[in-house]
Design an enzyme around this catalytic site. Structure first.
Site, PDB file in Angstrom:
ATOM      1  N   PRO A   1       0.783  -1.229   0.000  1.00 54.53           N
ATOM      2  CA  PRO A   1       0.000   0.000   0.000  1.00 54.53           C
ATOM      3  C   PRO A   1       0.821   1.288   0.000  1.00 54.53           C
ATOM      4  O   PRO A   1       1.870   1.366   0.630  1.00 54.53           O
ATOM      5  CB  PRO A   1      -0.820  -0.090   1.298  1.00 54.53           C
ATOM      6  N   ASN A   2       0.316   2.230  -0.746  1.00 59.19           N
ATOM      7  CA  ASN A   2       0.850   3.596  -0.855  1.00 59.19           C
ATOM      8  C   ASN A   2       2.136   3.691  -1.678  1.00 59.19           C
ATOM      9  O   ASN A   2       2.620   4.783  -1.931  1.00 59.19           O
ATOM     10  CB  ASN A   2       1.057   4.233   0.538  1.00 59.19           C
TER      11      ASN A   2
ATOM     12  N   ARG B   1       4.658  10.932  -2.407  1.00 63.39           N
ATOM     13  CA  ARG B   1       4.441  10.854  -0.956  1.00 63.39           C
ATOM     14  C   ARG B   1       5.752  11.091  -0.203  1.00 63.39           C
ATOM     15  O   ARG B   1       6.812  10.656  -0.654  1.00 63.39           O
ATOM     16  CB  ARG B   1       3.857   9.479  -0.570  1.00 63.39           C
TER      17      ARG B   1
ATOM     18  N   ASN C   1       7.959  -5.685  -1.133  1.00 61.03           N
ATOM     19  CA  ASN C   1       7.879  -4.593  -0.162  1.00 61.03           C
ATOM     20  C   ASN C   1       6.417  -4.487   0.268  1.00 61.03           C
ATOM     21  O   ASN C   1       5.601  -3.881  -0.421  1.00 61.03           O
ATOM     22  CB  ASN C   1       8.345  -3.266  -0.779  1.00 61.03           C
TER      23      ASN C   1
ATOM     24  N   ALA D   1       3.240  -0.901   4.793  1.00 61.98           N
ATOM     25  CA  ALA D   1       2.719  -0.911   6.169  1.00 61.98           C
ATOM     26  C   ALA D   1       2.253  -2.296   6.617  1.00 61.98           C
ATOM     27  O   ALA D   1       2.268  -2.607   7.820  1.00 61.98           O
ATOM     28  CB  ALA D   1       1.580   0.096   6.292  1.00 61.98           C
TER      29      ALA D   1
ATOM     30  N   GLU E   1      12.735  -9.436   1.166  1.00 63.32           N
ATOM     31  CA  GLU E   1      11.970  -8.298   1.694  1.00 63.32           C
ATOM     32  C   GLU E   1      12.784  -7.020   1.471  1.00 63.32           C
ATOM     33  O   GLU E   1      13.975  -6.985   1.793  1.00 63.32           O
ATOM     34  CB  GLU E   1      11.751  -8.520   3.200  1.00 63.32           C
TER      35      GLU E   1
HETATM   36  C1  DQA Z   1       8.220   0.982   3.746  1.00 63.65           C
HETATM   37  C2  DQA Z   1       8.329   1.160   5.259  1.00 63.65           C
HETATM   38  C3  DQA Z   1       6.982   0.937   5.929  1.00 63.65           C
HETATM   39  O1  DQA Z   1       7.109   1.092   7.334  1.00 63.65           O
HETATM   40  C4  DQA Z   1       5.971   1.938   5.421  1.00 63.65           C
HETATM   41  O2  DQA Z   1       4.716   1.688   5.983  1.00 63.65           O
HETATM   42  C5  DQA Z   1       5.913   2.018   3.940  1.00 63.65           C
HETATM   43  C6  DQA Z   1       7.131   1.868   3.152  1.00 63.65           C
HETATM   44  C7  DQA Z   1       9.542   1.321   3.033  1.00 63.65           C
HETATM   45  O3  DQA Z   1       9.686   0.912   1.884  1.00 63.65           O
HETATM   46  O4  DQA Z   1      10.399   2.006   3.592  1.00 63.65           O
HETATM   47  O5  DQA Z   1       4.853   2.307   3.382  1.00 63.65           O
HETATM   48  O6  DQA Z   1       7.921  -0.383   3.469  1.00 63.65           O
END
Ligand code: DQA
Length: 144
Positions: free
Chosen positions: A9-10, A17, A72, A75, A96
């Site tokens: 997500p995101n 962002r 990845n 969250a 990961e």
């Molecule tokens: C993330 C780290 C996570 O804690 C966060 O919620 C993300 C991105 C990173 O790539 O640094 O959305 O996975």
């Protein structure tokens, strides 16, 4: 050789962002660079903001002819038992990756349901982490 990249997500908002943490580049843009670095690897990219869709994609890639998966979970890393279980349920190696250094941030980001089930983890090296993960997966596949 096929390698799957699965983003949670995101991460569709990379380049927009929290640029101070995640940088200026969109992932679709970075993906073109990756494909250029690894011309002989078929990179399959999937991104979702939905936990179950990430589980579905892990299962799909995990039972297909992929040499590895770069994951990845964003969250969901810190909350998802289901994603951890999906990694344990497949035999394709998972690396990961986190763009930011999750250990230098809020306390809740230190917990990963994914690290213990993965072949290895990379965090804090920016988008470069994806490239390093792919390098390792290629080598790993070639030495099997
Ligand atoms: C993330 C780290 C996570 O804690 C966060 O919620 C993300 C991105 C990173 O790539 O640094 O959305 O996975």
């Amino acid at each position: 050789m096929k390698i799957a990249i699965i983003n949670g997500p995101n991460l569709n908002l990379l380049g927009k962002r929290e640029k101070d943490i995640y940088g200026n580049q969109s992932f679709t843009d970075y993906l073109k660079e990756l494909q250029h670095i690894f011309p002989n690897v078929e990179l399959h990219y999937f991104q979702s903001n939905i936990e179950g869709e990430l589980v579905d994609e892990l299962q799909k890639a995990g039972y297909a002819d992929f040499a590895g998966i770069v994951l990845n979970p964003a969250a969901y890393t810190h909350t998802s038992v289901a994603i951890g279980d999906a990694i344990a349920a497949i035999n394709v190696p998972v690396v990961e990756v986190h763009i930011s250094n999750v250990h230098a941030r809020e306390e809740f980001r230190k917990l990963s349901h994914v690290s213990g089930k993965s072949a290895g983890s990379i965090f804090g090296l920016g988008l470069k982490g994806y490239e390093l993960a792919i390098h390792w997966l290629i080598q790993h596949a070639q030495t099997k």
